[in-house]
Each structure stands twice: as structure tokens, then as C-alpha cells.
Write an enzyme that holds these catalytic residues in place. Sequence first.
Site, PDB file in Angstrom:
ATOM      1  N   SER A   1       0.847  -1.194   0.000  1.00 49.43           N
ATOM      2  CA  SER A   1       0.000   0.000   0.000  1.00 49.43           C
ATOM      3  C   SER A   1       0.879   1.238   0.000  1.00 49.43           C
ATOM      4  O   SER A   1       2.007   1.216   0.514  1.00 49.43           O
ATOM      5  CB  SER A   1      -0.902   0.017   1.242  1.00 49.43           C
ATOM      6  OG  SER A   1      -1.552   1.267   1.403  1.00 49.43           O
TER       7      SER A   1
ATOM      8  N   TYR B   1      -1.553  -0.478  10.433  1.00 53.67           N
ATOM      9  CA  TYR B   1      -1.811  -1.017   9.096  1.00 53.67           C
ATOM     10  C   TYR B   1      -0.677  -0.652   8.150  1.00 53.67           C
ATOM     11  O   TYR B   1      -0.168  -1.500   7.405  1.00 53.67           O
ATOM     12  CB  TYR B   1      -3.142  -0.471   8.566  1.00 53.67           C
ATOM     13  CG  TYR B   1      -3.369  -0.745   7.098  1.00 53.67           C
ATOM     14  CD1 TYR B   1      -3.780  -1.999   6.669  1.00 53.67           C
ATOM     15  CD2 TYR B   1      -3.179   0.258   6.146  1.00 53.67           C
ATOM     16  CE1 TYR B   1      -3.991  -2.260   5.314  1.00 53.67           C
ATOM     17  CE2 TYR B   1      -3.386   0.012   4.801  1.00 53.67           C
ATOM     18  CZ  TYR B   1      -3.787  -1.245   4.392  1.00 53.67           C
ATOM     19  OH  TYR B   1      -3.984  -1.504   3.052  1.00 53.67           O
TER      20      TYR B   1
END
Length: 263
Positions: A154, A168
Site C-alpha cells: 500500500s 496497518y
Amino acid sequence: MSLPADLPVFPDLSGKAVLITGASTGIGAAAAEAFAHSGARVAVHYNSSHDKAEAVAQAIRARGGTAVLVAGDVTQEGAPARITAEAVAALGGLDVLINNAGGLVKRVPIADYADPFINEVIDLNVRQVVHFMREGAAAMTAQGRGGAIINVSSVAARNGGGGGAVLYAAAKGFITTATRGWAKELAPAGIRVNAVSPGVIETPFHERYSTPEMLAAMKAGIPMNRLGLAADCAGAFLYLASAAASGYVTGQMLEVNGGQYMP
């Protein structure tokens, strides 16, 4: 799922056995349809979204492709091994593994970190990927014909993530780093390991965790002046899976973010 009308076909992917985790919606669903578009046989993994996974499989079958469903909570002990084994049995092997399953869980500031939350983020975004790497690499090595493993990182791994998303982002940073190490370790077996790193993509992920105001602020920082679509990631997976297109590419992070981050 609407794929780009001009999405290229990668002929060397025809007939390949592909397992995609978290393929019932979003980026995983787009990847499943994209691989089928090139003639690959796809195992569509899902956890609780059976109907959505079945819709992905039906769309593939409607175009003459092959799709099977494989269910399971990837965070449960033994699930990655079982899911991989079921996919191998259903498809007759494994040539491509897409480690797409993962998620933010929820936005939490550091003052509110609780052990169950920490464990859930790590289990969902790190531990299960490690297990799928082990199982996928073992299956490909046993076949003796190499393969391709593509992890999903990501843009958060590059910038530390937005508010409440630090764990995350850090988990995705682990994936980025480990991908490079796994690429070196598995190269002698002919297994290439790369990662796709999406930016801000309009998927159920952001529908669940990002407000319209947050998305507007993210869009303002993207040079292409739009949020991404799941289909925008499809070509990246095909390229990295195709030995004809990327046979000398391993240990790389392919950023798909409209220019939001340029390494």
C-alpha cells in the site's frame, strides 16, 4: 466489475492456475477477472462474502473462463494451508499466487491501542501472508516449474498511513520489505516475488474507513486528480505474473497511485 476495454491479453498466462486471496470484491475481484481475461484458471478466495465471490466466478464463467470458489478466514490457524491445498486440488497446480487479503480493521490512535486490536491487524496483514507465502512457495517448488507470487502492499507503507492507520501502514511496510527478501530466497527455484502497491483506490476498504472529506483531501494530493479504481490495478498484476512480460523482474514494488507517491 468493469475491466478496461483495452486491457491486454497475456498469452503465456493462458491455462495457468491462479489463487487470489480476498477476491470477492475490490482489487482482488478485478484481478480475478483480469487473469480470466488472459485465459488463466482462477481460484476466487473469500471469507464471508459468498454471494459476491460467486458473482465474480459467474462473470468469469459467462465469458468462457474457469473459476472455482475457495472459502476461509485467512487468520484462522491452518486456513492458509487448507485454502492453498484446495486451490491446488481444484486447479491441478499453482502457477500464480496473489496475496491480496488484508485490511485496515479500524482507525485507532496510539493511546487507544489494545492487544486484541494489535493482534488483529498483524494476523490479517502479516501473519496470514507469511503462511500463504510458505504454502504457495512449497507448492510451486514441488511442481518444479517456478511461478510468480505477487503481494499487495500500500502507499501507506511509504508515508506512514493516515490518521489512526499507523499499524496497518507498518504491516504493509513489513510486506514491502519481506517481498524483497523472499524474492532473493526463492529465485533459485524460479519463483519470482513482487508486490503491487495501490494508492487510494475506490473500493469497500475506503467506503468503510474513510470519510468523503478524507477522500477529497487525498484526491487533492494526486497529480492525476482522481481516485483510482480497482480495475486500474489489474494490468499491474498481469504484467508481474507474466514471465514473457516480466521474466527478469523480481523483488520490485509496482506503485499504482496516479502519481501520489513517486519513489
